[in-house]
Design an enzyme around this catalytic site. Structure first.
Site, short mmCIF file in Angstrom:
data_model
loop_
_atom_site.label_atom_id
_atom_site.label_comp_id
_atom_site.label_asym_id
_atom_site.label_seq_id
_atom_site.Cartn_x
_atom_site.Cartn_y
_atom_site.Cartn_z
N ASP A 184 -8.05 -45.70 -5.83
CA ASP A 184 -6.78 -46.23 -6.28
C ASP A 184 -6.70 -45.98 -7.79
OD1 ASP A 184 -4.31 -47.49 -6.17
OD2 ASP A 184 -5.04 -49.23 -5.05
N HIS A 239 -3.61 -54.72 -9.24
CA HIS A 239 -2.88 -54.12 -10.36
C HIS A 239 -3.08 -54.93 -11.63
CE1 HIS A 239 -0.74 -52.13 -7.03
NE2 HIS A 239 -0.45 -51.20 -7.91
#
Length: 341
Positions: A264, A192
């Site tokens: 993702d 992230h």
């Protein structure tokens, strides 16, 4: 330069995207993505959830708007792993982390209960895809950030328990998504924020990390999500999400996976710190991904769609490549919504 692609092909590009919404109601920007950009797959987060009635209404509004735009029913996804990653508050059932369930006294019963309950509760509010289970391997007590989200560190156990979750959810009508291919559990950095590198030898990856994903592929899991991580033994330059060696050669050809490969979130730091989202979207598609996940900024969705349109028009993206991904997404849609693209 190749001639322009047929208008029908360009119009279908929106079908590659799964996008986030800003709030708890169907907003104008999302409505325009459906009507103008032909996007009809969505991912929900805590920001989208106010209660069961509200969530059911949001799902119904998305489905109705897609129908009115002449699009097939949407895939509506959520990350409802339980524990650390759970988007739905009470009165939805609250589960412990996957590792707690897997290491409890009756792991099979606990995980079947989790999967059945998820299916019943998600389908009741119009959510037809759960981005779970995590099939990464992760040792306990060594500071890896995935530790609580996994089913263990033994490939046979993770494969067995992960397939039990997948089978239970999908038999109940909820699409499952195994993640994060080819294995994120031993990464110390969070994608992230930054781009991790996982330095395992290929033999080690094939012996430890790949068996749970192979088992899921053999079982017919609806989707497999890619990892934003570099695996030098497989591709020294590109993270898995952008690597033809990992997605096309390994997952498709060597492992024989025929379902949907979903990225993702392309807005994660592991990707966006290194290139624009629209360039990453094209690179992921060319690498072998099917469904492009962009969870926040709708302008990035529009730029990515335009970049893919340009690539299709110039021959950089072959119409057959686009058609293959849309066909796989269409088969998933038909199975879990009852209607094809």
């Amino acid at each position: 330069m190749s001639p322009l692609a047929p208008p029908s092909s360009a119009m279908e590009i929106g079908g590659l995207f799964m996008v986030g919404l800003p709030g708890q109601q169907l907003d104008q920007s999302t409505r325009e993505l459906i009507q103008r950009d032909r996007v009809n797959d969505f991912i929900l987060f805590k920001r989208n959830v106010g209660g069961t009635e509200q969530l059911g209404q949001l799902g119904a509004d998305l489905a109705r708007t897609c129908r009115e735009a002449g699009l097939p029913p949407p895939l509506i996804a959520i990350d409802q792993e339980g524990g650390t990653v759970a988007r739905l508050p009470p009165p939805f059932t609250q589960f412990a982390d996957a590792r707690v369930l897997a290491e409890g006294p009756e792991p099979e019963a606990a995980l079947v209960d989790y999967a059945r309950t998820c299916a019943a509760e998600l389908l009741a509010v119009g959510i037809n895809m759960n981005l779970a289970p995590v099939l990464d391997l992760c040792p306990a007590g060594q500071g890896f950030y995935m530790e609580r989200r996994v089913l263990g560190d033994d490939p046979a156990t993770v494969a067995r328990l992960g397939c039990l979750v997948i089978k239970t959810m999908q038999e109940a009508g909820l699409a499952a998504c195994a993640k994060h291919f080819p294995g994120l559990g031993s990464a110390r950095l969070d994608p992230h924020q930054t781009l991790p590198t996982l330095r395992r030898e290929r033999e080690e990856l094939e012996r430890l990390d790949l068996p749970p994903f192979q088992a899921a592929a053999d079982l017919g899991v609806a989707a497999i999500m890619t990892s934003h991580t570099i695996y030098p033994a497989l591709d020294s330059e590109r993270p898995a999400t952008l690597s033809p060696s990992i997605l096309e050669q390994l997952l498709r050809r060597q492992m024989g996976y025929r379902g949907v490969i979903v990225t993702d979130d392309l807005e994660m730091g592991a990707i966006e710190n290194h290139q624009a989202v629209e360039e990453a979207a094209l690179a992921a598609l060319l690498a072998g991904a099917d469904q492009l996940l962009i969870c926040h900024d709708h302008q990035k969705v529009r730029r990515a769609k335009e970049r893919l349109r340009q690539a299709l028009a110039t021959g950089q993206l072959a119409p057959a490549r686009l058609a293959g991904s849309l066909a796989r997404i269409g088969r998933l849609r038909q199975k879990f919504t009852g209607k094809a693209c």
